[in-house]
Design a protein around this motif. Structure first.
Motif, PDB file in Angstrom:
ATOM      1  N   THR A 129      34.728  33.476  41.148  1.00  0.00           N
ATOM      2  CA  THR A 129      36.152  32.479  41.893  1.00  0.00           C
ATOM      3  C   THR A 129      35.770  32.483  43.205  1.00  0.00           C
ATOM      4  O   THR A 129      35.776  33.727  43.440  1.00  0.00           O
ATOM      5  CB  THR A 129      36.773  32.500  40.931  1.00  0.00           C
ATOM      6  OG1 THR A 129      36.958  34.317  41.034  1.00  0.00           O
ATOM      7  CG2 THR A 129      36.651  31.882  39.374  1.00  0.00           C
ATOM      8  N   ASN A 130      36.376  31.679  43.982  1.00  0.00           N
ATOM      9  CA  ASN A 130      36.908  31.927  45.449  1.00  0.00           C
ATOM     10  C   ASN A 130      37.914  33.154  45.480  1.00  0.00           C
ATOM     11  O   ASN A 130      37.644  33.853  46.466  1.00  0.00           O
ATOM     12  CB  ASN A 130      37.233  31.089  46.066  1.00  0.00           C
ATOM     13  CG  ASN A 130      36.201  29.669  45.968  1.00  0.00           C
ATOM     14  OD1 ASN A 130      35.283  29.920  45.953  1.00  0.00           O
ATOM     15  ND2 ASN A 130      36.576  28.130  46.157  1.00  0.00           N
ATOM     16  N   ASP A 131      38.282  33.861  45.230  1.00  0.00           N
ATOM     17  CA  ASP A 131      39.686  34.227  44.462  1.00  0.00           C
ATOM     18  C   ASP A 131      38.627  35.624  44.977  1.00  0.00           C
ATOM     19  O   ASP A 131      39.322  36.955  44.335  1.00  0.00           O
ATOM     20  CB  ASP A 131      40.556  34.201  44.235  1.00  0.00           C
ATOM     21  CG  ASP A 131      40.216  34.779  42.349  1.00  0.00           C
ATOM     22  OD1 ASP A 131      39.263  34.829  42.118  1.00  0.00           O
ATOM     23  OD2 ASP A 131      41.217  34.729  41.528  1.00  0.00           O
ATOM     24  N   GLU A 157      36.316  25.798  40.085  1.00  0.00           N
ATOM     25  CA  GLU A 157      36.265  26.896  40.453  1.00  0.00           C
ATOM     26  C   GLU A 157      35.319  28.197  40.623  1.00  0.00           C
ATOM     27  O   GLU A 157      35.261  29.043  41.165  1.00  0.00           O
ATOM     28  CB  GLU A 157      37.237  27.862  39.081  1.00  0.00           C
ATOM     29  CG  GLU A 157      36.705  28.103  37.966  1.00  0.00           C
ATOM     30  CD  GLU A 157      37.721  28.809  36.761  1.00  0.00           C
ATOM     31  OE1 GLU A 157      37.416  30.048  36.228  1.00  0.00           O
ATOM     32  OE2 GLU A 157      39.574  28.293  36.882  1.00  0.00           O
ATOM     33  N   CYS A 158      33.937  27.459  40.447  1.00  0.00           N
ATOM     34  CA  CYS A 158      32.600  28.759  39.608  1.00  0.00           C
ATOM     35  C   CYS A 158      32.460  27.805  41.345  1.00  0.00           C
ATOM     36  O   CYS A 158      32.458  26.907  41.936  1.00  0.00           O
ATOM     37  CB  CYS A 158      31.990  28.286  39.035  1.00  0.00           C
ATOM     38  SG  CYS A 158      32.080  28.548  37.409  1.00  0.00           S
TER      39      CYS A 158
END
Length: 192
Positions: free
Chosen positions: A96-98, A78-79
């Motif tokens: 995070t990608n979000d 997630e990183c």
């Protein structure tokens, strides 16, 4: 008891202040080339050059080294590469990608170099080593990185007053900021 509280409060505030004095930083040949290439690219787009920022360069160079030494890409992880490890003089950060953890990255210039504004980063990786040419070429093709460089899309209204450059091993990192840095003279690194 109240004196102890006052003393502890004072000590905490003194030792938690970010670096605000002049910083000692220089650009190597490839970093200088990337800085020039970014401003030449902006000139082609009829945009003003972005002044050099020593403080943002401290952050860029620290992050390029942190990524090279501590970041391990995991497609399921997630990183992403805008994250920071827990192995430096900074707080760790999992970006995070979000983009829900974006602030932890945006605040790094203030935390690390006393740059009193948020910063915005673009990063590039090449397993054969990052260069100015490869990095800028990759960013120009990227729909999420190119807009920062040329102030388009969501970055159209941003007025970049400082840019910092770091290239180390496979990583190239550029930080953009909207605050002028009083340390804007480029120093060359001596090669031994």
């Amino acid at each position: 008891m109240s004196y102890l509280f006052i003393i502890l409060t004072y000590l905490f505030s003194v030792f938690s202040l970010p670096l605000t004095a002049d910083v000692d930083v220089c650009l190597n040949t490839e970093e200088k080339k990337l800085y020039s290439m970014i401003n030449e690219y902006r000139k082609q787009k009829k945009l003003p050059p972005i002044p050099y920022s020593a403080k943002l360069t401290v952050v860029a160079q620290a992050h390029a080294k942190d990524l090279a030494n501590n970041y391990h890409f995991d497609p399921q992880g997630e990183c992403n590469p805008h994250s920071w490890s827990d192995k430096g003089d900074w707080t760790s950060c999992c970006y995070t990608n979000d983009h829900k953890q974006a602030k932890c990255m945006w605040d790094k210039p203030k935390e690390i170099a006393g740059y009193e504004s948020e910063g915005y980063e673009i990063a590039y990786y090449n397993s054969g080593g990052a260069t100015a040419d490869k990095s800028l070429s990759g960013w120009k093709k990227s729909p999420s990185h190119n807009p920062l460089i040329i102030n388009s899309g969501m970055w159209e209204k941003a007025k970049w007053q400082g840019v910092g450059i770091g290239i180390y091993e496979g990583y190239a990192v550029v930080w953009f900021g909207q605050l002028a840095d009083n340390q804007n003279q480029i120093s060359s690194c001596e090669v031994n």
